[in-house]
Motif scaffolding. Structure first.
Motif, PDB file in Angstrom:
ATOM      1  N   ASN A 350       0.809  -1.224   0.000  1.00 53.48           N
ATOM      2  CA  ASN A 350       0.000   0.000   0.000  1.00 53.48           C
ATOM      3  C   ASN A 350       0.840   1.270   0.000  1.00 53.48           C
ATOM      4  N   TRP A 367       5.989   8.095   4.628  1.00 54.11           N
ATOM      5  CA  TRP A 367       4.684   7.920   5.260  1.00 54.11           C
ATOM      6  C   TRP A 367       4.859   7.493   6.716  1.00 54.11           C
ATOM      7  N   PRO A 403      -3.718   3.485   0.434  1.00 56.21           N
ATOM      8  CA  PRO A 403      -3.135   4.258  -0.679  1.00 56.21           C
ATOM      9  C   PRO A 403      -3.481   5.740  -0.678  1.00 56.21           C
ATOM     10  N   ASP A 404      -4.584   6.115  -0.021  1.00 58.39           N
ATOM     11  CA  ASP A 404      -4.962   7.536   0.017  1.00 58.39           C
ATOM     12  C   ASP A 404      -4.385   8.253   1.237  1.00 58.39           C
ATOM     13  N   TYR A 405      -3.349   7.685   1.860  1.00 57.41           N
ATOM     14  CA  TYR A 405      -2.783   8.284   3.070  1.00 57.41           C
ATOM     15  C   TYR A 405      -2.352   9.738   2.861  1.00 57.41           C
ATOM     16  N   GLU A 407      -3.661  12.070   1.139  1.00 57.01           N
ATOM     17  CA  GLU A 407      -4.846  12.929   1.248  1.00 57.01           C
ATOM     18  C   GLU A 407      -5.346  12.975   2.695  1.00 57.01           C
ATOM     19  N   GLN A 408      -5.331  11.829   3.361  1.00 59.60           N
ATOM     20  CA  GLN A 408      -5.734  11.800   4.766  1.00 59.60           C
ATOM     21  C   GLN A 408      -4.783  12.638   5.623  1.00 59.60           C
ATOM     22  N   GLU A 411      -5.402  16.371   5.495  1.00 58.10           N
ATOM     23  CA  GLU A 411      -6.490  16.802   6.369  1.00 58.10           C
ATOM     24  C   GLU A 411      -6.026  16.872   7.822  1.00 58.10           C
TER      25      GLU A 411
END
Length: 428
Positions: A350, A367, A403-405, A407-408, A411
Motif C-alpha cells: 500500500n 509515510w 493508498p490515500d494516506y 490525502e488523509q 487533512e
C-alpha cells in the motif's frame, strides 16, 4: 575448476566478512510526507530555530569509555557505569548551508541526501549505580531542563537503537529524529553496547539484556531530575529488547510502588527485534504505567525473518500469535481497549516505493516517519492520524496505511494548523 571454486568461495567469505564490519555512514532520511505540505512545517513552527548544520544531541551510554572526556570514544564492550554527555552531529560536508539542508529536509531538493557526521562526543558526567548524583550529573540534567524550557514540545524522547550499530550510526538516527521534529523536541540517545558486526548478533542480544537496567535507571533519573511533562520511549529493532525489558523493570520495581510517577508517555516500538512471548509478558508489567504503546510491524521484514531463525522464536515486529498461551492471547486481544496498545501494520503493497522486506521503514519511508513524528509530537490516536483500521483473521485489530494516506495526512495537517487539536506546547 576445483581451484576456481575454492578461490570463488574464499572471495565470497572475504566479502561477507568485509560487509560484517562495514558500517556505511548514516544519510539524512527522506523528508517525511508531512514536510512536503508547503511552507508550513515543523521548522516554521519553531520560533527559536537555530539554522545550523550541527545538531547537539544528549546521550547516555553504558559502553566502556576510551580517551579524553572532551572527545570520547566508546568501546563495543559494556562498562560498569553510565556516562552522559552531548554529541555533535553535522549534516553534510563542512560549509553546507542551512538553505541546502532545508531543501533536503523538505523534499525541495532532488540531490542525493547528505551524510550525517559525528563530530564529537563530549562526556560531561558519570553515574555510578547506588551513588548520589555528582555535581556534573546534576549539571547535565540542568542543561536538559534549559533546552526543554526553550522547546515547544515539553516531552523528552529517549531513543534506543538496534543491534550491529556503531555509536556514530546510532547518533545519526537519534539526531535526525530530533531534526525532523523541527528541532522542537529534546531527544536523548541511549547508546547500548553492540559488537558492530552481524556475525556477532547473538552477543548483541545478550548485551541488550545487560543494558536494560541502565536504561531503566536513565528513565528514572530523567523523571526525577527534569521538568519534562512526559518521557517518551522510542525503540528500533533490537532496541526493542532493551526498551521492553527496561520498561518491565520500571513497572515491577518493588521499590517504586507508583511507577506512573516516572511520567512515561508514548512508547513506540519500530520493527522490534524482541522475543514475542517475552515482549508480551513485559507489556503486561508496564502497560498500566504508560500513556500508549505503539508496535509497528512488517510481516515481510527480512531482518526479523532471519532473527527468528537464529533465535528460534518469532519476533515482536513479525509475531506469530500461535506462540502465545491462551491467557497471553486474551490479554493481548483486550490490550487495545484496556491499555492503549496500538498495532501499526506496515503493508508495503500500500506504500509506494517501500521495499516489501523493509526493516528500516521508520526512517526510510516518508509515510511511516510522518506517523512517527505526529504520534510523538501530538499524541493523536491512529484514527486522527489518517490511518485505517483492519482486523486479522485470528489476531487483534491493527491500524495501517491505505493508498490515500497523503490525502488523509493533508487533512490531519490542516486540523493541526487550525490548532483545534494541538496541545498548547505545540500549537502554531
Amino acid at each position: 575448476m576445483v581451484r576456481f571454486i575454492i578461490i570463488l568461495g574464499l572471495a565470497v567469505i572475504g566479502i561477507t566478512v568485509a560487509l560484517a564490519f562495514y558500517h556505511p555512514p548514516m544519510r539524512l532520511m527522506p523528508a517525511p510526507e508531512a514536510f512536503l505540505d508547503g511552507e508550513v512545517n515543523a521548522f516554521s513552527a519553531n520560533p527559536a530555530l537555530t539554522q545550523d548544520p550541527r545538531i547537539p544531541l544528549f546521550y547516555a551510554t553504558n559502553r566502556l569509555p576510551i580517551g579524553p572526556r572532551s572527545n570520547r570514544l566508546y568501546a563495543v564492550v559494556p562498562g560498569r557505569d553510565m556516562h552522559m554527555g552531548v554529541a555533535t552531529i553535522r549534516i553534510g560536508e563542512e560549509g553546507t548551508t542551512w538553505d541546502r539542508i532545508y531543501a533536503w529536509s523538505t523534499g525541495a531538493s532532488e540531490d542525493r541526501r547528505p551524510f550525517l557526521n559525528l563530530e564529537n562526543l563530549n562526556e560531561q558526567a558519570e553515574f555510578e549505580t547506588g551513588e548520589p548524583l555528582t555535581e556534573e550529573a546534576q549539571a547535565w540534567f540542568a542543561d536538559i531542563n534549559a533546552v526543554l524550557k526553550r522547546s515547544r514540545d515539553k516531552d523528552i524522547i529517549v531513543y534506543i537503537h538496534g543491534a550491529n550499530t556503531t555509536v556514530e550510526r546510532a547518533a545519526g538516527q537519534a539526531a535526525q529524529l530530533h531534526h525532523f521534529t523541527g528541532r522542537n523536541s529534546v531527544v536523548v540517545l541511549f547508546a547500548w553496547p553492540t559488537a558492530e558486526s552481524f556475525l556477532r548478533y547473538s552477543r548483541d542480544m545478550i548485551t541488550a539484556f545487560g543494558a536494560a537496567p541502565h536504561l531503566a535507571k536513565l528513565i528514572e533519573l530523567l523523571a526525577e531530575n527534569t521538568d519534562a511533562e512526559k518521557i517518551d520511549v522510542f525503540t528500533y529493532s533490537a532496541g526493542g529488547t532493551v526498551g521492553s525489558d527496561a520498561l518491565a523493570m520500571v513497572g515491577r520495581d518493588p521499590e517504586q510502588p507508583d511507577a506512573q510517577s516516572f511520567r512515561i508517555g508514548e512508547v513506540y516500538h519500530a520493527a522490534p527485534d524482541a522475543d514475542f512471548r517475552a515482549f508480551v509478558d513485559d507489556m503486561r508489567d508496564y502497560a498500566d504505567d504508560v500513556q500508549r504503546i505503539t508496535v509497528a510491524v512488517n510481516m515481510n521484514d527480512s531482518a526479523l525473518r532471519l532473527s527468528q531463525a537464529v533465535n528460534r522464536a518469532s519476533r515482536a515486529g513479525r509475531p506469530d500469535m500461535q506462540e502465545l498461551s491462551p491467557e497471553a492471547t486474551d490479554w493481548l486481544l483486550q490490550a487495545a481497549t484496556n491499555y492503549g496498545l496500538e498495532v501499526l501494520r506496515v503493508r508495503p503493497e500500500n506504500i509506494p516505493g517501500l521495499s516489501n522486506r523493509s526493516h528500516t521503514f521508520w526512517y526510510d519511508d516518508p509515510w511511516v516517519s510522518s506517523d512517527v513524528l505526529i504520534t510523538l509530537l501530538f499524541h493523536l490516536p491512529p484514527d486522527e492520524r489518517g490511518l485505517a483500521k483492519g482486523e486479522g483473521p485470528s489476531g487483534p485489530h491493527y491500524w495501517t496505511f491505505m493508498p490515500d494516506y497523503p490525502e488523509q495526512l493533508a487533512e490531519v495537517m490542516e486540523r493541526l494548523r487550525q490548532g483545534s487539536e494541538v496541545p498548547p506546547a505545540t500549537a502554531q
